[in-house]
Design an enzyme around this catalytic site. Structure first.
Site, PDB file in Angstrom:
ATOM      1  N   LYS A  92      -3.253 -16.751   1.169  1.00 50.28           N
ATOM      2  CA  LYS A  92      -3.094 -16.049   2.449  1.00 50.28           C
ATOM      3  C   LYS A  92      -3.241 -14.564   2.155  1.00 50.28           C
ATOM      4  CE  LYS A  92      -0.594 -14.009   5.183  1.00 50.28           C
ATOM      5  NZ  LYS A  92      -0.908 -12.650   5.659  1.00 50.28           N
ATOM      6  N   GLU A 122      11.018   3.060  -1.039  1.00 53.09           N
ATOM      7  CA  GLU A 122       9.584   3.049  -1.342  1.00 53.09           C
ATOM      8  C   GLU A 122       8.809   3.608  -0.140  1.00 53.09           C
ATOM      9  OE1 GLU A 122       7.802  -0.859  -1.783  1.00 53.09           O
ATOM     10  OE2 GLU A 122       6.476  -0.104  -3.347  1.00 53.09           O
ATOM     11  N   GLU A 174       6.291 -10.735  -7.060  1.00 52.43           N
ATOM     12  CA  GLU A 174       5.890  -9.411  -7.572  1.00 52.43           C
ATOM     13  C   GLU A 174       6.120  -8.436  -6.425  1.00 52.43           C
ATOM     14  OE1 GLU A 174       5.036  -9.406 -10.696  1.00 52.43           O
ATOM     15  OE2 GLU A 174       4.907 -11.585 -10.808  1.00 52.43           O
ATOM     16  N   VAL A 202      10.133  -9.232   2.425  1.00 52.54           N
ATOM     17  CA  VAL A 202       9.429 -10.496   2.673  1.00 52.54           C
ATOM     18  C   VAL A 202       9.570 -11.412   1.448  1.00 52.54           C
ATOM     19  CG1 VAL A 202       7.217 -11.562   3.247  1.00 52.54           C
ATOM     20  CG2 VAL A 202       7.843  -9.392   4.288  1.00 52.54           C
ATOM     21  N   GLY A 203       9.621 -10.820   0.268  1.00 52.48           N
ATOM     22  CA  GLY A 203       9.796 -11.616  -0.950  1.00 52.48           C
ATOM     23  C   GLY A 203      11.049 -12.487  -0.881  1.00 52.48           C
ATOM     24  N   CYS A 212       2.335  -0.087  -6.062  1.00 53.45           N
ATOM     25  CA  CYS A 212       3.731  -0.501  -6.243  1.00 53.45           C
ATOM     26  C   CYS A 212       4.415   0.197  -7.418  1.00 53.45           C
ATOM     27  CB  CYS A 212       3.792  -2.009  -6.439  1.00 53.45           C
ATOM     28  SG  CYS A 212       2.642  -2.594  -7.689  1.00 53.45           S
TER      29      CYS A 212
HETATM   30  P1  NAD Z   1       4.547  -7.221   2.976  1.00 50.54           P
HETATM   31  O1  NAD Z   1       5.679  -7.822   2.234  1.00 50.54           O
HETATM   32  O2  NAD Z   1       4.805  -6.683   4.328  1.00 50.54           O
HETATM   33  O3  NAD Z   1       3.372  -8.297   3.162  1.00 50.54           O
HETATM   34  C1  NAD Z   1       2.837  -8.984   2.049  1.00 50.54           C
HETATM   35  C2  NAD Z   1       2.229 -10.292   2.529  1.00 50.54           C
HETATM   36  O4  NAD Z   1       3.261 -11.109   3.058  1.00 50.54           O
HETATM   37  C3  NAD Z   1       1.192 -10.132   3.650  1.00 50.54           C
HETATM   38  O5  NAD Z   1       0.139 -11.032   3.420  1.00 50.54           O
HETATM   39  C4  NAD Z   1       1.971 -10.527   4.892  1.00 50.54           C
HETATM   40  O6  NAD Z   1       1.166 -11.049   5.929  1.00 50.54           O
HETATM   41  C5  NAD Z   1       2.883 -11.610   4.335  1.00 50.54           C
HETATM   42  N1  NAD Z   1       4.093 -11.859   5.127  1.00 50.54           N
HETATM   43  C6  NAD Z   1       4.720 -11.036   5.995  1.00 50.54           C
HETATM   44  N2  NAD Z   1       5.799 -11.662   6.540  1.00 50.54           N
HETATM   45  C7  NAD Z   1       5.857 -12.890   5.976  1.00 50.54           C
HETATM   46  C8  NAD Z   1       6.760 -13.988   6.098  1.00 50.54           C
HETATM   47  N3  NAD Z   1       7.813 -13.956   6.915  1.00 50.54           N
HETATM   48  N4  NAD Z   1       6.539 -15.083   5.330  1.00 50.54           N
HETATM   49  C9  NAD Z   1       5.480 -15.137   4.480  1.00 50.54           C
HETATM   50  N5  NAD Z   1       4.583 -14.129   4.340  1.00 50.54           N
HETATM   51  C10 NAD Z   1       4.768 -13.023   5.075  1.00 50.54           C
HETATM   52  O7  NAD Z   1       3.923  -6.123   2.006  1.00 50.54           O
HETATM   53  P2  NAD Z   1       2.685  -5.150   2.272  1.00 50.54           P
HETATM   54  O8  NAD Z   1       3.114  -4.089   3.210  1.00 50.54           O
HETATM   55  O9  NAD Z   1       1.479  -5.948   2.581  1.00 50.54           O
HETATM   56  O10 NAD Z   1       2.463  -4.549   0.799  1.00 50.54           O
HETATM   57  C11 NAD Z   1       3.208  -3.519   0.273  1.00 50.54           C
HETATM   58  C12 NAD Z   1       4.290  -4.026  -0.655  1.00 50.54           C
HETATM   59  O11 NAD Z   1       3.728  -4.811  -1.709  1.00 50.54           O
HETATM   60  C13 NAD Z   1       5.004  -2.865  -1.344  1.00 50.54           C
HETATM   61  O12 NAD Z   1       6.383  -3.114  -1.389  1.00 50.54           O
HETATM   62  C14 NAD Z   1       4.393  -2.901  -2.754  1.00 50.54           C
HETATM   63  O13 NAD Z   1       5.183  -2.264  -3.719  1.00 50.54           O
HETATM   64  C15 NAD Z   1       4.242  -4.361  -2.976  1.00 50.54           C
HETATM   65  N6  NAD Z   1       3.299  -4.671  -4.067  1.00 50.54           N
HETATM   66  C16 NAD Z   1       3.778  -5.118  -5.259  1.00 50.54           C
HETATM   67  C17 NAD Z   1       2.898  -5.381  -6.326  1.00 50.54           C
HETATM   68  C18 NAD Z   1       3.391  -5.857  -7.675  1.00 50.54           C
HETATM   69  O14 NAD Z   1       2.572  -6.281  -8.474  1.00 50.54           O
HETATM   70  N7  NAD Z   1       4.681  -5.820  -7.965  1.00 50.54           N
HETATM   71  C19 NAD Z   1       1.521  -5.169  -6.149  1.00 50.54           C
HETATM   72  C20 NAD Z   1       1.068  -4.706  -4.921  1.00 50.54           C
HETATM   73  C21 NAD Z   1       1.963  -4.466  -3.879  1.00 50.54           C
END
Ligand code: NAD
Length: 497
Positions: free
Chosen positions: A192, A400, A267, A249-250, A301
């Site tokens: 996804k 962040e 991650e 979301v994690g 990140c």
């Molecule tokens: P996000 O958590 O908002 O979204 C990430 C993904 O989750 C998207 O595809 C989104 O559609 C999906 N999502 C949203 N709600 C959901 C739910 N309820 N259930 C399942 N999936 C859902 O993050 P973002 O804004 O897309 O990305 C930024 C974040 O990602 C920052 O916190 C960044 O630090 C982190 N990030 C971490 C790494 C790493 O390797 N540690 C790498 C890149 C980004």
């Protein structure tokens, strides 16, 4: 819908976007959502629509997981000899490399990434595919165990369908980091992509079909977090799950997987620090950190978001940093002169500007003001780099921001610097800058995070585990030999003698 594209766009990219509405990929077939609904993905550099994309629902996600299971059960993909599967994955790497210019443009247009950075991301995806493919060819599948009175061994098997949910900042690079070990181990995948940047993942799945990877090995279900991501995370048919994104979301994804007892890798975000001692070459270190904080417009990140600078060089460092960041050329991501592109969306721009405002209201000083940036002829989501300073309890120092903003504070002793670095809920990546390697090693070991870099920031060599602790992640990380083994399940076989 026909997108207004810049003149430099390649005919292949225009043709791909011209197919709008773009379907997902289920069981090797182009698939629209069951209800036919789509969403729009935009060019962050112009704010204009690029393409309509299928907005998958829970039922579509279910079809994709079933397709992944069917392929796993019936095509012989998991039983292929590692070198036979390796041939197909190397062909995929070849195809991605041959289309590097095309995929990089798609990525640059969709994510707002400077073209040269997008090319680097695509090459990194190729390199990661090759790294895991070669590793898997040589990985031991059967390990004999020396146990008294027994004949015993363990065997490594692929799990089955693995789910992946990605953020918008590094779509093709993260597909490489995460899908490559799963595929090389013989699993099938359901992906996804983020709703802001679905295009390169769809393109990748099409290339997989083109090079002869069996239908259903790579399935792509574009859509929003809810319902698409939520449905994937909660699907009981998955055997493993990997999520990259925010800690908020994690947690939801981790809880959904927990309910199904599906192992999950998270991650997550970061609030990394750079500790700069007084023996550094100031201009050189400023240059490296300015590049780090403007790299993909600070939407990284593991970025160096808190700069802790020894008190004796603090003023000099601040002056040099302001001067350097004032020179950054903010521009449209396909323009060769641009050094920093837009942020990904209006929502993200408001987030960055909101932190500047809230940080100032909380008492922080704006050393370099930042704020919205005008780019002539482009109504995109541009911001200027900003530098803040003050108490590290400030909201802009704690949370962040995900933009080109660094928060500076002075320190006096090594102990104080380490305590300041660790004064965060995050634990992804930090760096230490000094000529004194003994001190560098001490500080690198004392900073509580998955990654400590010495005299560098944002470096990701293949083979070095990349993972977060605390609010930054769990489940083993990516990019290392261990990641490949995460995508095998172990079977212990034992016979009394
Ligand atoms: P996000 O958590 O908002 O979204 C990430 C993904 O989750 C998207 O595809 C989104 O559609 C999906 N999502 C949203 N709600 C959901 C739910 N309820 N259930 C399942 N999936 C859902 O993050 P973002 O804004 O897309 O990305 C930024 C974040 O990602 C920052 O916190 C960044 O630090 C982190 N990030 C971490 C790494 C790493 O390797 N540690 C790498 C890149 C980004």
């Amino acid at each position: 819908m026909k997108a207004q594209l810049p003149a430099s766009v390649l005919p292949e990219v225009a043709a791909f976007l011209g197919e709008s509405p773009l379907p997902g990929v289920i069981g090797g077939q182009m698939a629209m959502a069951a209800d036919g609904k789509t969403f729009c993905t935009c060019d962050p550099g112009t704010g204009q629509p690029l393409a309509e994309v299928a907005a998958m629902l829970a039922g579509d996600v279910d079809r994709a997981v079933q397709a992944a299971q069917h392929t796993f059960d019936t095509t012989g993909w998991p039983q292929l000899k590692p070198n036979e599967r390796g041939v197909l994955l190397h062909r995929l790497a070849d195809a991605v490399e041959r289309r590097k210019g095309i995929i990089a443009q798609i990525e640059a247009l969709d994510a707002g990434k400077i073209l040269a950075q997008a090319e680097w991301d695509v090459q990194n995806c190729v390199d990661t595919l090759r790294y895991y493919t070669n590793l898997a060819i040589h990985a031991e599948r059967r390990s004999p165990l020396a146990i008294a009175g027994h004949e015993a061994w363990t065997v490594r098997q692929p799990w089955g369908p693995c789910g992946f949910i990605f953020p918008w900042n590094f779509p093709i690079l993260l597909a490489g980091w995460n899908l490559s070990p799963a595929l090389a181990a013989g699993n099938t995948v359901v992906v996804k992509p983020a709703e802001d940047t679905p295009l390169s993942t769809i393109y990748l799945a099409r290339l997989a079909k083109e090079v002869g990877i069996p239908d259903g090995v790579i399935n792509v279900v574009p859509g929003f977090g809810m319902p698409t991501g939520e449905a994937l995370a909660a699907h009981p048919g998955l055997r493993r799950m990997s999520f990259t994104g925010s800690p908020e979301v994690g947690r939801l994804v981790g809880a959904a997987c927990g309910r199904n007892l599906v192992p999950v890798k998270l991650e997550l975000g970061g609030k990394g620090a750079a500790v700069i001692f007084d023996d550094v070459d100031v201009p050189q270190t400023v240059e490296s950190l300015a590049q780090a904080i403007t790299f993909h417009t600070g939407q990284v990140c593991c970025d160096a978001t808190r700069w802790l600078v020894h008190k004796s060089i603090y003023d000099r460092f601040v002056t040099a940093s302001i001067r350097r960041l004032q020179q950054v050329c903010v521009g449209y991501q396909l323009d060769a002169a641009a050094q920093m592109g837009p942020v990904v969306s209006q929502k993200q721009r408001e987030r960055v500007l909101g932190y500047l405002r809230r940080g100032r209201e909380g008492g922080a000083e704006l050393l370099l003001e930042g704020g919205p940036q005008e780019v002539q002829g482009r109504a995109g989501f541009y911001v200027k780099p900003a530098l803040m300073s003050g108490s590290l309890d400030n909201v802009a120092a704690r949370e962040e921001i995900f933009g080109p903003v660094a928060y500076l504070a002075p320190f006096v002793s090594e102990e104080e610097a380490v305590a300041l670095v660790n004064q965060t809920d995050y634990g992804l990546a930090n760096s230490v800058w000094t000529r004194d390697l003994d001190r560098a090693h001490r500080v690198a070991a004392a900073m509580v995070a998955g990654n400590s870099w010495i005299n560098a920031h944002n470096i990701f060599p293949h083979g070095v585990p990349y993972a977060g602790v605390k609010k930054s992640g769990m489940g083993g990380g990516v990019l290392s030999v261990e990641t490949l083994f995460d995508y095998f399940r172990n079977v212990s076989v034992v016979r009394p003698l």
